[in-house]
Design an enzyme around this catalytic site. Structure first.
Site, mmCIF file in Angstrom:
data_model
loop_
_atom_site.group_PDB
_atom_site.id
_atom_site.type_symbol
_atom_site.label_atom_id
_atom_site.label_comp_id
_atom_site.label_asym_id
_atom_site.label_seq_id
_atom_site.Cartn_x
_atom_site.Cartn_y
_atom_site.Cartn_z
ATOM 1 C CB CYS A 30 42.354 41.096 47.839
ATOM 2 S SG CYS A 30 42.527 42.532 46.790
ATOM 3 C CB CYS A 33 41.020 41.070 44.323
ATOM 4 S SG CYS A 33 42.702 41.393 44.904
#
Length: 111
Positions: A30, A33
């Site tokens: 991700c 993230c």
């Protein structure tokens, strides 16, 4: 400092916490993230003693991820007294995160 949370430690760390607890569900794949984790680490210092912030790798901890129906990364889940009170999905600027954390800490601190 961010607290590492796992399927095995979720109940003890999050649901039984005396302070409000915010869990950041993240994954290695991700891209947003990483900056989110950096901002949350900074804010964890700022809110020390008012609330706790943890991180849970969704790929390595599928039970908790499924139990709370986390479908997108990053997702923040806010718990107070062991009860899920709100969520925030996707990366947000530091000012938005600070406001969300201040609201989560509100029952315990007069701001």
């Amino acid at each position: 400092m961010l607290i590492t949370v796992t399927d095995a430690t979720f109940d003890a760390l999050v649901l039984k916490a005396e302070l409000p607890f915010v869990v950041d569900f993240w994954a290695d794949w991700c891209p947003p993230c990483r900056p989110m984790a950096k901002v949350l680490a900074e804010l964890a210092e700022e809110f020390q003693g008012e609330l706790l912030i943890g991180k849970l790798n969704a790929d390595e901890n599928p039970e908790t991820t499924r139990a709370y129906r986390v479908m997108a990364m990053p997702t923040l889940l806010f718990f107070t007294g062991g009860v899920l009170t709100s969520s925030l999905v996707g990366f947000r600027p530091k000012t938005v995160l600070r406001s969300a954390l201040a609201n989560a800490a509100q029952p315990y601190v007069n701001r």
